[in-house]
Design an enzyme around this catalytic site. Structure first.
Site, mmCIF file in Angstrom:
data_model
loop_
_atom_site.group_PDB
_atom_site.id
_atom_site.type_symbol
_atom_site.label_atom_id
_atom_site.label_comp_id
_atom_site.label_asym_id
_atom_site.label_seq_id
_atom_site.Cartn_x
_atom_site.Cartn_y
_atom_site.Cartn_z
ATOM 1 N N ASP A 34 0.817 -1.221 0.000
ATOM 2 C CA ASP A 34 0.000 0.000 0.000
ATOM 3 C C ASP A 34 0.842 1.259 0.000
ATOM 4 O O ASP A 34 0.557 2.216 -0.717
ATOM 5 C CB ASP A 34 -1.018 0.004 1.143
ATOM 6 C CG ASP A 34 -0.401 -0.148 2.524
ATOM 7 O OD1 ASP A 34 0.759 -0.612 2.636
ATOM 8 O OD2 ASP A 34 -1.085 0.175 3.516
ATOM 9 N N GLY A 73 -2.298 -5.558 18.631
ATOM 10 C CA GLY A 73 -1.012 -6.173 18.342
ATOM 11 C C GLY A 73 -1.106 -7.479 17.595
ATOM 12 O O GLY A 73 -0.109 -8.197 17.483
ATOM 13 N N GLY A 106 -2.218 -7.818 14.328
ATOM 14 C CA GLY A 106 -2.192 -7.679 12.885
ATOM 15 C C GLY A 106 -3.562 -7.545 12.257
ATOM 16 O O GLY A 106 -3.701 -7.684 11.043
ATOM 17 N N SER A 114 -5.363 -4.719 12.631
ATOM 18 C CA SER A 114 -5.541 -3.285 12.488
ATOM 19 C C SER A 114 -6.561 -2.716 13.459
ATOM 20 O O SER A 114 -7.505 -2.023 13.087
ATOM 21 C CB SER A 114 -5.928 -2.908 11.054
ATOM 22 O OG SER A 114 -5.758 -1.523 10.867
ATOM 23 N N SER A 115 -6.335 -2.989 14.729
ATOM 24 C CA SER A 115 -7.173 -2.388 15.767
ATOM 25 C C SER A 115 -7.026 -0.877 15.761
ATOM 26 O O SER A 115 -7.984 -0.164 16.096
ATOM 27 C CB SER A 115 -6.794 -2.948 17.140
ATOM 28 O OG SER A 115 -5.428 -2.701 17.439
ATOM 29 N N SER A 116 -5.872 -0.365 15.373
ATOM 30 C CA SER A 116 -5.667 1.088 15.388
ATOM 31 C C SER A 116 -6.552 1.773 14.359
ATOM 32 O O SER A 116 -7.178 2.806 14.654
ATOM 33 C CB SER A 116 -4.195 1.429 15.140
ATOM 34 O OG SER A 116 -3.763 0.945 13.877
ATOM 35 N N GLU A 174 -2.797 8.670 11.661
ATOM 36 C CA GLU A 174 -1.849 7.646 12.080
ATOM 37 C C GLU A 174 -0.428 7.996 11.655
ATOM 38 O O GLU A 174 0.534 7.781 12.399
ATOM 39 C CB GLU A 174 -2.241 6.283 11.523
ATOM 40 C CG GLU A 174 -1.322 5.172 11.970
ATOM 41 C CD GLU A 174 -2.031 3.861 12.227
ATOM 42 O OE1 GLU A 174 -1.322 2.862 12.459
ATOM 43 O OE2 GLU A 174 -3.274 3.814 12.210
ATOM 44 N N ASP A 186 -5.268 -0.089 5.742
ATOM 45 C CA ASP A 186 -6.054 -0.369 6.939
ATOM 46 C C ASP A 186 -7.256 0.556 7.059
ATOM 47 O O ASP A 186 -8.373 0.114 7.358
ATOM 48 C CB ASP A 186 -5.176 -0.244 8.186
ATOM 49 C CG ASP A 186 -4.091 -1.305 8.232
ATOM 50 O OD1 ASP A 186 -4.173 -2.278 7.459
ATOM 51 O OD2 ASP A 186 -3.159 -1.153 9.039
#
Length: 414
Positions: free
Chosen positions: A59, A139, A141, A143-145, A177, A189
């Site tokens: 990406d 943590g 992978g 994509s909780s953020s 981000e 994400d």
């Protein structure tokens, strides 16, 4: 398992309910809302985590990706305040933060502050009381953020009486981000959390930002194998890979520019998206071995995304699985972002009857693998992998099935 109005899993217990209860417990049922806008029921936004079937680390190189959102969600309950401050309760961490417009906090609150700061550039953002509840593992992978960013952004816009198209909100959260948290990520994400549709994967062109929903069909199951090895992209080698790609592109530009006088037109290398196998082979000797491997991954991964998209559209699940397995090999060997636990998870999945293919998902250096499974074999495969995972992958490994979910939305929104 609790389901929302769209039939998507919102967690057990329902994350919407958890966020609403946390909001009332932390700040009271009416909070500090202006009397003219006081409400008993908060605004609630939900945004999904994601897995990436094919298209790892393409990406930020203007490449191609094939993600799907999963039915693990971040829910943000919100009520407006009479001032410009944000009071935020993180139910999962049992922590509360209070943020002014110019504050620059650490940890999870940094994502909230960064999203609010970017949204303020285009219009007012009301002060608000917020509560966050999530079943997207951090943590891992998934994509909780990005899920947090999109849910916070959608909730803040709603309590401010504003709206933005989903793609615009995704770009705002991407900027948050990068600029506010310091991860030099691409748009994968945020676009996944914003634009994925239920029961579909998303073909995403990160250069044009064009998207296409590709139905997954009824005969597909998806398993996530969380290795239990947590990663933090701001502290891992993720940003190193971004810089390595930029350096490799500069080297290719330098050698290719020297050939411009022999051609009628300047080829133009704006990103590694513009590099094909022919160009890489022609200039391979001009690259350091590490740079050559990084470029080779990006070039071949873009090819795999196209093959996987076409195979999925044709119902060729074995073809999709083959692309996933090849992608993992490239991420492991050429891009060097895997780890022993991820390799073991992919090997275990690939050996399990009914599994078409598997690969690491996310930025790497820990986190999860995703496996594409024959829907009729999903339960058996899940049980088999779960039974073997503690010994094969690690004692903290977890295995769960997931469904493709829709992107960010307000609860009750059609």
């Amino acid at each position: 398992m609790s389901r929302d109005a769209d039939g998507a899993n919102t967690g057990t217990p329902n994350q919407v309910e958890r966020a609403t209860v946390a909001l009332d417990a932390a700040f009271g049922p009416d909070g500090d809302a202006p009397s003219s806008r006081s409400t008993s029921a908060p605004t609630v936004a939900v945004a999904p985590g994601r897995v990436n079937l094919v298209g790892g680390h393409t990406d930020y190189n203007d490449g191609l990706c094939l993600p799907m959102a999963v039915d693990r969600h971040v829910a943000v309950a919100a009520r407006p305040r009479s001032d410009n401050r944000l009071r935020v309760r993180a139910a999962d961490f049992d922590e509360t933060a209070e943020l002014g417009p110019d504050d620059d906090p650490d940890g999870w609150a940094a994502y909230v502050a960064a999203v609010a700061r970017v949204l303020r550039e285009d219009g007012p953002v009301a002060g608000a009381d917020l509560a966050i509840a999530s079943d997207v593992p951090t943590g891992a992978g998934l994509s909780s953020s990005a899920a947090l960013e999109l849910a916070v952004g959608r909730a803040l816009l709603a309590v401010s009486g504003r709206d933005r198209p989903a793609a615009d909100l995704a770009l705002a959260c991407w900027r948050a981000e990068r600029e506010g948290v310091g991860v030099e990520c691409g748009i994968l994400d945020q676009f996944s959390a914003a634009l994925c549709e239920a029961d579909s994967a998303l073909f995403l062109d990160c250069r044009s930002r064009e998207t296409e929903s590709v139905p997954l069909g009824d005969g597909i199951g998806v398993l996530v194998i969380d290795t239990g090895v947590s990663h933090e992209l701001t502290e891992s080698g993720y940003n190193d890979r971004v810089r390595e790609c930029a350096a490799a592109l500069d080297s290719l530009r330098d050698v290719d520019r020297g050939l411009d006088s022999l051609r009628d037109v300047d080829r133009g290398l704006d990103s590694l998206r513009d590099v094909d196998r022919g160009l890489l082979d022609a200039h391979a000797d001009a690259l350091e071995p590490v740079s050559r491997r990084r470029v080779r991954h990006v070039v071949t991964e873009n090819e795999r995304v196209r093959r996987a998209r076409d195979a999925l559209a044709a119902g060729d699940l074995r073809g999709v699985g083959d692309a996933m397995l090849a992608a993992h090999e490239s991420l492991r060997d050429d891009y060097e972002v895997s780890c022993p636990e991820l390799d073991a998870a992919v090997e275990l999945a690939a050996e399990t009857p009914g599994v078409y293919g598997a690969r690491m998902t996310g930025g790497g250096f820990g986190g999860s693998a995703v496996a594409l499974v024959d829907g009729d074999a999903l339960d058996r495969a899940e049980r088999a992998i779960r039974a073997a995972a503690p010994e094969r992958v690690g004692p903290d490994a977890d295995v769960f099935a997931c469904r493709p979910s829709a992107g960010v939305r307000l609860v009750g929104e059609e």
